[in-house]
Enzyme design. Sequence first.
Site, PDB file in Angstrom:
ATOM      1  N   LYS A 167       0.167  37.787  11.546  1.00 20.40           N
ATOM      2  CA  LYS A 167       0.580  37.231  12.838  1.00 20.40           C
ATOM      3  C   LYS A 167       1.648  36.149  12.672  1.00 20.40           C
ATOM      4  O   LYS A 167       2.523  36.002  13.524  1.00 20.40           O
ATOM      5  CB  LYS A 167      -0.632  36.667  13.582  1.00 20.40           C
ATOM      6  CG  LYS A 167      -1.632  37.717  14.042  1.00 20.40           C
ATOM      7  CD  LYS A 167      -1.024  38.706  15.021  1.00 20.40           C
ATOM      8  CE  LYS A 167      -2.082  39.617  15.610  1.00 20.40           C
ATOM      9  NZ  LYS A 167      -1.524  40.588  16.594  1.00 20.40           N
TER      10      LYS A 167
ATOM     11  N   ASP B 112       0.216  56.542  16.529  1.00 19.79           N
ATOM     12  CA  ASP B 112      -0.025  55.520  15.522  1.00 19.79           C
ATOM     13  C   ASP B 112       1.256  54.703  15.410  1.00 19.79           C
ATOM     14  O   ASP B 112       2.283  55.213  14.936  1.00 19.79           O
ATOM     15  CB  ASP B 112      -0.378  56.185  14.193  1.00 19.79           C
ATOM     16  CG  ASP B 112      -0.607  55.186  13.066  1.00 19.79           C
ATOM     17  OD1 ASP B 112      -0.365  53.978  13.266  1.00 19.79           O
ATOM     18  OD2 ASP B 112      -1.009  55.622  11.968  1.00 19.79           O
ATOM     19  N   VAL B 113       1.225  53.441  15.843  1.00 23.59           N
ATOM     20  CA  VAL B 113       2.458  52.650  15.909  1.00 23.59           C
ATOM     21  C   VAL B 113       3.007  52.312  14.531  1.00 23.59           C
ATOM     22  O   VAL B 113       4.146  51.840  14.424  1.00 23.59           O
ATOM     23  CB  VAL B 113       2.277  51.364  16.739  1.00 23.59           C
ATOM     24  CG1 VAL B 113       1.983  51.699  18.188  1.00 23.59           C
ATOM     25  CG2 VAL B 113       1.209  50.463  16.140  1.00 23.59           C
TER      26      VAL B 113
ATOM     27  N   THR C 170     -14.060  40.801  23.506  1.00 26.90           N
ATOM     28  CA  THR C 170     -13.377  42.073  23.271  1.00 26.90           C
ATOM     29  C   THR C 170     -14.146  42.842  22.207  1.00 26.90           C
ATOM     30  O   THR C 170     -15.093  42.333  21.610  1.00 26.90           O
ATOM     31  CB  THR C 170     -11.943  41.851  22.783  1.00 26.90           C
ATOM     32  OG1 THR C 170     -11.986  41.219  21.488  1.00 26.90           O
ATOM     33  CG2 THR C 170     -11.157  40.953  23.728  1.00 26.90           C
ATOM     34  N   ASP C 171     -13.713  44.077  21.950  1.00 33.94           N
ATOM     35  CA  ASP C 171     -14.359  44.855  20.896  1.00 33.94           C
ATOM     36  C   ASP C 171     -14.269  44.133  19.556  1.00 33.94           C
ATOM     37  O   ASP C 171     -15.218  44.108  18.776  1.00 33.94           O
ATOM     38  CB  ASP C 171     -13.697  46.239  20.774  1.00 33.94           C
ATOM     39  CG  ASP C 171     -13.951  47.096  21.996  1.00 33.94           C
ATOM     40  OD1 ASP C 171     -14.830  46.743  22.793  1.00 33.94           O
ATOM     41  OD2 ASP C 171     -13.263  48.116  22.148  1.00 33.94           O
TER      42      ASP C 171
ATOM     43  N   ASN D 201       0.410  44.907  21.307  1.00 39.88           N
ATOM     44  CA  ASN D 201      -0.976  44.446  21.246  1.00 39.88           C
ATOM     45  C   ASN D 201      -1.801  45.157  20.179  1.00 39.88           C
ATOM     46  O   ASN D 201      -2.845  44.651  19.778  1.00 39.88           O
ATOM     47  CB  ASN D 201      -1.629  44.649  22.626  1.00 39.88           C
ATOM     48  CG  ASN D 201      -3.128  44.500  22.582  1.00 39.88           C
ATOM     49  OD1 ASN D 201      -3.641  43.388  22.485  1.00 39.88           O
ATOM     50  ND2 ASN D 201      -3.846  45.620  22.631  1.00 39.88           N
TER      51      ASN D 201
ATOM     52  N   TYR E 286      -5.102  38.752   8.449  1.00 36.42           N
ATOM     53  CA  TYR E 286      -4.769  38.792   9.871  1.00 36.42           C
ATOM     54  C   TYR E 286      -3.819  37.653  10.255  1.00 36.42           C
ATOM     55  O   TYR E 286      -2.805  37.870  10.928  1.00 36.42           O
ATOM     56  CB  TYR E 286      -6.071  38.704  10.677  1.00 36.42           C
ATOM     57  CG  TYR E 286      -5.910  38.527  12.162  1.00 36.42           C
ATOM     58  CD1 TYR E 286      -5.625  39.610  12.983  1.00 36.42           C
ATOM     59  CD2 TYR E 286      -6.065  37.275  12.756  1.00 36.42           C
ATOM     60  CE1 TYR E 286      -5.488  39.456  14.357  1.00 36.42           C
ATOM     61  CE2 TYR E 286      -5.940  37.106  14.125  1.00 36.42           C
ATOM     62  CZ  TYR E 286      -5.646  38.198  14.917  1.00 36.42           C
ATOM     63  OH  TYR E 286      -5.508  38.039  16.282  1.00 36.42           O
TER      64      TYR E 286
END
Length: 257
Positions: A167, A64-65, A199-200, A92, A163
């Site tokens: 970013k 877990d980053v 993507t997912d 990422n 989000y």
Amino acid sequence: MRTVPLAEQIVLVTGGARGLGAAIARAFLQQGSRVVVNYHRSAAAADALASEFGPDRVVAVQADVTDRHQVDALFDSAREHFGSTVTTVVNNALIDFSFNGDDRAKADEIEWSAFDSQFRGSVAGALHTTQAAVPGMREAGFGRITTIGTNLVQNPVVPYHDYTAAKAALLALTRTFSADLGPDGITVNMVSGGLLRTTDASSATPPAVFDMIAESTPLRRVTTPAEFADTVLFFASSWSRAVTGQNLVVDGGLVKD
């Protein structure tokens, strides 16, 4: 500035088991790099990628980053497996997020907990991997760090408030880190995309939205994960040796940064 060919790099891709992360991992593998595929919960996908390319090329490591201790253990596992330090980091990993503009909280509804989650994933995650990577990169006299951003910072057409804010903070961190780490031969850049097909995270996006975006771009199509990954390779390659602190938008020409 010292450069290292892609085929000699050891690359960490966080969130590298699925979606865009898997496309980036595959792009490096196709260039001969050795790749550390970090995953959080996608063990089966990570193991499948490792099995496809074999242990000499890929190692899958769970971490877990957002947890610095787990990130340190991730780097230790990578060095033990490949016998050398990580030279290249691609930040990422994305905390759970679905790109469906019809299902997003508006400005008067969104709660701080949503921002906190995204900041931990994007900013804390990149902070932890960078801090864990820098000693080895300084030892090698070479390092490449690439963060993954979004064109919504320049063109906030969808209310992904949490989000996008995270970013934007990651872009600021990218630029301040580039100034700090440049004297060590370490470059730090960002690649920002629009909606990727598919993507997912973008699987919940209605087809009509993809079509609308395609019609708005000069190329008249939506960028694919593989096309996006090409630019990540550029920032790791010798061709970008004099480039740092930059944000390159890869979205078919939709947004001009």
